[in-house]
Write a protein that holds these residues in place. Sequence first.
Motif, PDB file in Angstrom:
ATOM      1  N   ILE A  45      -3.748  -9.850   2.559  1.00 51.70           N
ATOM      2  CA  ILE A  45      -3.339 -11.243   2.335  1.00 51.70           C
ATOM      3  C   ILE A  45      -1.901 -11.250   1.817  1.00 51.70           C
ATOM      4  O   ILE A  45      -1.041 -11.939   2.349  1.00 51.70           O
ATOM      5  CB  ILE A  45      -4.275 -11.933   1.324  1.00 51.70           C
ATOM      6  CG1 ILE A  45      -5.724 -11.910   1.837  1.00 51.70           C
ATOM      7  CG2 ILE A  45      -3.813 -13.369   1.062  1.00 51.70           C
ATOM      8  CD1 ILE A  45      -6.737 -12.391   0.810  1.00 51.70           C
ATOM      9  N   CYS A  46      -1.654 -10.482   0.773  1.00 53.39           N
ATOM     10  CA  CYS A  46      -0.306 -10.365   0.218  1.00 53.39           C
ATOM     11  C   CYS A  46      -0.250  -9.141  -0.689  1.00 53.39           C
ATOM     12  O   CYS A  46      -1.283  -8.565  -1.045  1.00 53.39           O
ATOM     13  CB  CYS A  46       0.111 -11.624  -0.543  1.00 53.39           C
ATOM     14  SG  CYS A  46      -0.888 -11.944  -2.017  1.00 53.39           S
ATOM     15  N   LYS A  47       0.962  -8.744  -1.061  1.00 54.08           N
ATOM     16  CA  LYS A  47       1.171  -7.619  -1.965  1.00 54.08           C
ATOM     17  C   LYS A  47       1.981  -8.086  -3.173  1.00 54.08           C
ATOM     18  O   LYS A  47       2.880  -8.910  -3.040  1.00 54.08           O
ATOM     19  CB  LYS A  47       1.924  -6.489  -1.255  1.00 54.08           C
ATOM     20  CG  LYS A  47       1.197  -5.883  -0.059  1.00 54.08           C
ATOM     21  CD  LYS A  47       2.047  -4.800   0.578  1.00 54.08           C
ATOM     22  CE  LYS A  47       1.391  -4.219   1.818  1.00 54.08           C
ATOM     23  NZ  LYS A  47       2.214  -3.166   2.454  1.00 54.08           N
ATOM     24  N   PHE A  48       1.659  -7.546  -4.353  1.00 54.00           N
ATOM     25  CA  PHE A  48       2.419  -7.886  -5.556  1.00 54.00           C
ATOM     26  C   PHE A  48       2.171  -6.797  -6.606  1.00 54.00           C
ATOM     27  O   PHE A  48       1.245  -5.979  -6.491  1.00 54.00           O
ATOM     28  CB  PHE A  48       2.047  -9.262  -6.101  1.00 54.00           C
ATOM     29  CG  PHE A  48       0.582  -9.434  -6.427  1.00 54.00           C
ATOM     30  CD1 PHE A  48       0.081  -9.134  -7.689  1.00 54.00           C
ATOM     31  CD2 PHE A  48      -0.295  -9.890  -5.452  1.00 54.00           C
ATOM     32  CE1 PHE A  48      -1.254  -9.289  -7.976  1.00 54.00           C
ATOM     33  CE2 PHE A  48      -1.647 -10.060  -5.738  1.00 54.00           C
ATOM     34  CZ  PHE A  48      -2.135  -9.754  -7.002  1.00 54.00           C
ATOM     35  N   ASN A  49       3.011  -6.802  -7.625  1.00 50.16           N
ATOM     36  CA  ASN A  49       2.878  -5.839  -8.724  1.00 50.16           C
ATOM     37  C   ASN A  49       2.412  -6.543  -9.984  1.00 50.16           C
ATOM     38  O   ASN A  49       2.818  -7.683 -10.262  1.00 50.16           O
ATOM     39  CB  ASN A  49       4.212  -5.134  -8.994  1.00 50.16           C
ATOM     40  CG  ASN A  49       4.616  -4.211  -7.863  1.00 50.16           C
ATOM     41  OD1 ASN A  49       3.829  -3.389  -7.414  1.00 50.16           O
ATOM     42  ND2 ASN A  49       5.855  -4.355  -7.392  1.00 50.16           N
ATOM     43  N   GLN A  50       1.549  -5.887 -10.742  1.00 44.91           N
ATOM     44  CA  GLN A  50       1.164  -6.373 -12.054  1.00 44.91           C
ATOM     45  C   GLN A  50       1.154  -5.192 -13.028  1.00 44.91           C
ATOM     46  O   GLN A  50       1.445  -4.058 -12.637  1.00 44.91           O
ATOM     47  CB  GLN A  50      -0.203  -7.057 -12.001  1.00 44.91           C
ATOM     48  CG  GLN A  50      -1.328  -6.209 -11.457  1.00 44.91           C
ATOM     49  CD  GLN A  50      -2.629  -6.981 -11.371  1.00 44.91           C
ATOM     50  OE1 GLN A  50      -2.642  -8.208 -11.338  1.00 44.91           O
ATOM     51  NE2 GLN A  50      -3.735  -6.260 -11.348  1.00 44.91           N
ATOM     52  N   GLU A  51       0.842  -5.438 -14.288  1.00 43.12           N
ATOM     53  CA  GLU A  51       0.958  -4.392 -15.309  1.00 43.12           C
ATOM     54  C   GLU A  51       0.126  -3.156 -14.967  1.00 43.12           C
ATOM     55  O   GLU A  51       0.519  -2.023 -15.249  1.00 43.12           O
ATOM     56  CB  GLU A  51       0.531  -4.952 -16.669  1.00 43.12           C
ATOM     57  CG  GLU A  51       1.503  -5.984 -17.227  1.00 43.12           C
ATOM     58  CD  GLU A  51       1.077  -6.467 -18.593  1.00 43.12           C
ATOM     59  OE1 GLU A  51       0.051  -5.970 -19.108  1.00 43.12           O
ATOM     60  OE2 GLU A  51       1.762  -7.335 -19.156  1.00 43.12           O
ATOM     61  N   SER A  52      -1.036  -3.373 -14.351  1.00 44.32           N
ATOM     62  CA  SER A  52      -1.924  -2.252 -14.039  1.00 44.32           C
ATOM     63  C   SER A  52      -1.512  -1.498 -12.781  1.00 44.32           C
ATOM     64  O   SER A  52      -2.095  -0.469 -12.447  1.00 44.32           O
ATOM     65  CB  SER A  52      -3.362  -2.761 -13.875  1.00 44.32           C
ATOM     66  OG  SER A  52      -3.430  -3.746 -12.862  1.00 44.32           O
ATOM     67  N   GLY A  53      -0.491  -2.019 -12.065  1.00 43.25           N
ATOM     68  CA  GLY A  53      -0.017  -1.344 -10.862  1.00 43.25           C
ATOM     69  C   GLY A  53       0.091  -2.271  -9.670  1.00 43.25           C
ATOM     70  O   GLY A  53      -0.039  -3.501  -9.789  1.00 43.25           O
ATOM     71  N   GLU A  54       0.320  -1.682  -8.484  1.00 42.72           N
ATOM     72  CA  GLU A  54       0.504  -2.464  -7.263  1.00 42.72           C
ATOM     73  C   GLU A  54      -0.834  -2.983  -6.744  1.00 42.72           C
ATOM     74  O   GLU A  54      -1.858  -2.297  -6.829  1.00 42.72           O
ATOM     75  CB  GLU A  54       1.176  -1.616  -6.182  1.00 42.72           C
ATOM     76  CG  GLU A  54       1.562  -2.404  -4.927  1.00 42.72           C
ATOM     77  CD  GLU A  54       2.257  -1.533  -3.890  1.00 42.72           C
ATOM     78  OE1 GLU A  54       2.613  -2.076  -2.826  1.00 42.72           O
ATOM     79  OE2 GLU A  54       2.421  -0.324  -4.147  1.00 42.72           O
TER      80      GLU A  54
END
Length: 302
Positions: free
Chosen positions: A253-262
């Motif tokens: 659907i989409c890709k994004f980064n957050q604190e826990s990783g990609e």
Amino acid sequence: MNKELITNKSNALTEAKTGELRLFDDKMINILYYLIENTQDSILKLNLLDIKKLLGIKSNDYIDLILQSLERLDNKKISLRNINYKGRDIDWIRSSVIKEMILYSDSRSNLEIEVSRTLIEGLKQKSNFTPLDLNICNKFKTKYGLKLYELYKRYENFTTNHHLLMKENESCFLISIDDATDRFGNSFKYASKWKEAFNRGLKEIKQIADVEINMFYIKREKVFIFFWIRPDLNVNFQIFKKQIRRDYVNKTICKFNQESGEVELSVNMNGKLYNKLSTTSIKAKNAQKMWRWLFENQSKWK
């Protein structure tokens, strides 16, 4: 009642400026894309009578109509940058979707089309898609109606914050005078002529799809705004989730980064959001936030 024929049309094609093509060609693009979606082979083996039925053609000259349209589409090339195909990075590709067409003399109803799977996969990676029902699209008699309807479907549930919209539950898209010729083919010199043409298309959309789209012209910026009311955000949200659960199963659907990783977000066969890069499931509370973000920020990921 006709069975739904849904094609997940690449947004690069939905947004494409096909003014040099005929209405029939735009419908053929939808049919071809639908057929490509339903096979992973590079060679499509098609029965022209089946295509005739999909297009709703009444004429007995359907073979020539279809072949002439495919010839025009064969000359339409697309450029893409920075895609990946079968694990290999591609910096740039320019190709038409159709690579070769063969109609054998022993059976004029059977057509073989070789398509560029690289380009098709690239379109999916670059632009996501707009679900379209071909039974609705094929009813349009004007290019204005069909192309405006496809753009409406593209932005149907977007939360648009344009300064000229009066209500929070309104969405819109814009077409400039310069852009209109490339999209629709006519080179009207006056906005009044474009307004007449667009009104024909909007009237057709109302008759065929029962969708009320309004329009006004900004003289200073030479741009038309097409806008509509999203009737019920909660209802639209449920429809949105249903579409995602139907169209994105095990697809990115989409890709994004957050604190826990990609995160590479997808949805499984059970309709649950999951990260394709992790074996850990997404907690219900976080999944709920992600669903809402996807719905409210479609313009950022579609």
